[in-house]
Scaffold this motif. Structure first.
Motif, PDB file in Angstrom:
ATOM      1  N   ILE A 128    -122.226 119.180  11.535  1.00 23.16           N
ATOM      2  CA  ILE A 128    -121.235 118.415  10.776  1.00 23.16           C
ATOM      3  C   ILE A 128    -120.823 117.162  11.556  1.00 23.16           C
ATOM      4  O   ILE A 128    -120.739 116.064  11.001  1.00 23.16           O
ATOM      5  N   ASP A 129    -120.615 117.326  12.857  1.00 23.57           N
ATOM      6  CA  ASP A 129    -120.309 116.184  13.732  1.00 23.57           C
ATOM      7  C   ASP A 129    -121.383 115.112  13.608  1.00 23.57           C
ATOM      8  O   ASP A 129    -121.089 113.917  13.464  1.00 23.57           O
ATOM      9  N   LEU A 130    -122.629 115.569  13.672  1.00 22.56           N
ATOM     10  CA  LEU A 130    -123.743 114.628  13.624  1.00 22.56           C
ATOM     11  C   LEU A 130    -123.759 113.883  12.283  1.00 22.56           C
ATOM     12  O   LEU A 130    -123.920 112.654  12.241  1.00 22.56           O
ATOM     13  N   THR A 131    -123.525 114.627  11.198  1.00 23.38           N
ATOM     14  CA  THR A 131    -123.492 113.991   9.877  1.00 23.38           C
ATOM     15  C   THR A 131    -122.395 112.934   9.809  1.00 23.38           C
ATOM     16  O   THR A 131    -122.598 111.839   9.274  1.00 23.38           O
ATOM     17  N   VAL A 132    -121.225 113.268  10.373  1.00 25.81           N
ATOM     18  CA  VAL A 132    -120.122 112.292  10.367  1.00 25.81           C
ATOM     19  C   VAL A 132    -120.529 111.035  11.135  1.00 25.81           C
ATOM     20  O   VAL A 132    -120.369 109.905  10.649  1.00 25.81           O
ATOM     21  N   THR A 133    -121.091 111.233  12.330  1.00 23.78           N
ATOM     22  CA  THR A 133    -121.520 110.096  13.148  1.00 23.78           C
ATOM     23  C   THR A 133    -122.534 109.233  12.395  1.00 23.78           C
ATOM     24  O   THR A 133    -122.396 108.009  12.300  1.00 23.78           O
ATOM     25  N   ILE A 134    -123.566 109.918  11.869  1.00 20.99           N
ATOM     26  CA  ILE A 134    -124.632 109.206  11.145  1.00 20.99           C
ATOM     27  C   ILE A 134    -124.036 108.420   9.984  1.00 20.99           C
ATOM     28  O   ILE A 134    -124.365 107.249   9.758  1.00 20.99           O
TER      29      ILE A 134
END
Lengths: 277, 323
Positions: free
Chosen positions: A63-69
């Motif tokens: 989820i963190d990665l999706t937010v960053t992306i």
């Protein structure tokens, strides 16, 4: 012929009701009911259990990665979208029509193909550009930059297609007036152009945001889908579902759907108010 | 001379908008650039403002070479035909725009905006949005906005073109009075000769990218330099090989004057206090158009078929036709 020209409200009641029923049934069967089921299943074990599922380290990382992306992709598309829209509407140059047509490619090409194309160019082994970048210390494929590129690509036209018609409609007289009143290019942009297209920009950003959060195909190919590293939220949904962890799968799905729906609703609520005043 | 245009040419592709135009626009006056649509007058105005660049030639504003200055450095006010109001700003904010760009102190901006809104009679509309104003009010707001920065020149591009006939007439009388109060050097573009004759101190007639004539309204009307100017400033007809105004033709029912042209009334039309006659002088030629007063027509008992003799009045404005 006369029939077709009459306003819709003049149609006999059965026709009107028939059309409404068709529309409602269609939307319910295709959109509302399936989405509702996702939420129902996600919440079946209770809200607490659902949130626990989201706290799993691998899921949280995804989820963190999706937010960053998404943040990167939306910012890049916003800056690029504004620039290209101004270029397309306010300037004439050779190849303008070609550029305009190319901008729609991401809408028509399958995201999987986009992912594959990016891999061909940027992979570290035999890519067209990848080995050079890797020697310089940048890994693109199987890493965040590649995922951002894939996401930017698929969401590329959304901001532009919202802004261009509005820019065309408001014309450039206000900008000329600002210039004649002493404003330079930057001042004109911030004080006149941007406020004029504000809502188109907001809407474009929301669409790009929803698209970026939900991108799957291109990201799957480019990211390599490494759990806890390059796996995004949509990839978690697929993997957990296939590994019989449906509960986690539903929870993440519900979260993704919720974010997209909330942003669309917020804009829909805000926008008409602005027009009335 | 406030504005000095020297040898300016401008092409758009194959179309020649301005062809070696030189003109001086005097300080403190209200000058009209008059001519038919597509004649180049708007292009000239936009070149003076810096919204368009000249292919050749120079523009000097208040003694300062301005040919290559961007519009924001020319200190000109520009009023557009379609107002170009900043739609997302209130009327007061629109007027304040130029002052805020120049970072004037807030109290000064507030005071100046209030003064200007009073000048254009919009003080009670300060907090409205442009979309809540009528066309005439919007154009007055645009005028206040342009005047706010105390421009050395005020340029108006067909300022009343988008308004209906009644408002247009009111607003141009108002512009004349405003100019007598404010005295800023003003140039406005129009294709309406009545507007130019009524409002302007000086008129520059532009046609097909060239200046046809420059002069006061009286000079232009009484002594047109060319066929075109004569035809553009008022109705004309052809009598004995010369261009004459229809109301400058004397009608008599006997061949009194030497050189009078005989003819026969073929059509008669009464419009209010005047009567328009069409007189056939030779079967192969266009009938001569003549305007007389209602009283004169009654007195001579003119009707369709009457035999008449036509001659230009002694003080008639005429241009000998170039055949």
């Amino acid at each position: 012929m006369a029939r077709a020209q009459a306003p819709l409200t003049r149609d006999p009641a059965p026709v009107r009701w028939g059309l409404r029923v068709v529309a409602v049934v269609y939307v319910v069967l295709l959109v509302a009911w399936p989405t509702y089921l996702v939420f129902e299943n996600a919440l079946k074990p209770g809200l607490g259990a659902m949130l626990d599922g989201l706290r799993d380290p691998d899921v949280a990382h995804a989820i963190d990665l999706t937010v960053t992306i998404t943040v990167y992709a939306v910012l890049i598309n916003l800056a690029f979208g504004l620039t290209v829209s101004l270029l397309l509407v306010r300037y004439d140059f050779p190849g303008k029509r070609l550029l305009s047509a190319l901008l729609d490619v991401p809408l028509s090409v399958s995201p999987v193909v986009v992912g594959l194309a990016l891999v061909l160019v940027y992979n570290g082994q035999d890519g067209w550009f990848g080995p050079t970048l890797e020697r310089l210390g940048y890994q693109v494929i199987f890493s965040t930059p590649g995922i951002v590129m894939a996401t930017v690509f698929v969401a590329l036209p959304l901001v532009i297609r919202e802004i261009v018609p509005v820019l065309e409609e408001i014309g450039d007289e206000q900008e000329q007036a600002a210039r004649s009143l002493g404003a330079n290019g930057v001042q004109t942009f911030w004080r006149v152009t941007l406020p004029g297209i504000k809502w188109a920009v907001v809407y474009g950003v929301v669409l790009a945001l929803a698209r970026s959060i939900g991108e799957f195909g291109a990201v799957k190919i480019v990211s390599g889908n490494v759990v806890g590293q390059s796996q995004t939220a949509t990839l978690v949904v697929e993997e957990t579902y296939q590994n019989f962890q449906q509960q986690t799968s539903y929870a993440v799905s519900a979260l993704l759907a919720l974010v997209a729906m909330v942003s669309l609703v917020v804009v829909a609520v805000l926008r008409p108010k602005e027009h009335k005043s | 001379m406030s504005i000095h245009v020297d040898g300016v040419s401008k092409r758009f592709g194959d179309f020649v908008a301005l062809d070696d135009v030189s003109v001086d626009l005097p300080t403190g006056q209200l000058t009209a650039l008059l001519g038919p649509s597509g004649g180049g007058k708007s292009t000239l105005l936009r070149i003076i403002a810096g919204l368009e660049t000249a292919d050749t030639g120079t523009v000097t504003i208040e003694g300062r070479e301005a040919t290559h200055l961007p519009p924001q450095k020319r200190n000109v006010g520009f009023v557009f035909q379609h107002y170009a109001a900043f739609k997302h700003m209130s009327v007061a904010k629109n007027v304040a725009f130029g002052l805020e760009i120049r970072h004037r102190p807030k109290t000064e901006v507030k005071k100046r905006v209030a003064e200007l809104l009073e000048l254009v009679h919009l003080d009670q509309f300060a907090h409205r949005l442009p979309s809540q104003l009528s066309g005439g009010q919007r154009q007055r707001m645009a005028l206040a906005r342009a005047l706010a920065v105390e421009p050395s020149v005020l340029l108006l591009d067909e300022p009343f073109g988008a308004l209906d006939a009644k408002v247009r007439k009111e607003l141009r009388e108002w512009l004349r009075r405003l100019h007598d109060e404010v005295h800023v050097t003003s140039v406005f573009v129009t294709h309406d000769q009545e507007e130019a004759l009524e409002v302007a101190d000086e008129i520059v007639v532009i046609n097909e990218g060239r200046v046809e004539q420059v002069g006061t309204p009286d000079q232009l009307y009484d002594a047109p330099a060319t066929d075109f100017v004569m035809g553009f400033l008022g109705p004309v007809t052809r009598l004995g090989g010369a261009q004459v105004r229809p109301h400058d033709i004397e009608v008599s029912t006997d061949p009194g004057q030497p050189g009078a042209v005989p003819g026969r009334v073929v059509r008669l039309l009464r419009v209010g206090f005047e009567v328009r006659l069409w007189v056939e002088t030779a079967p192969s030629e266009e009938p001569v158009s003549v305007t007389v007063t209602r009283a004169h027509q009654r007195q001579l008992a003119l009707g369709e078929g009457s035999a008449v003799w036509l001659s230009p009045t002694s003080d008639a404005t005429r241009v000998d036709a170039v055949v």
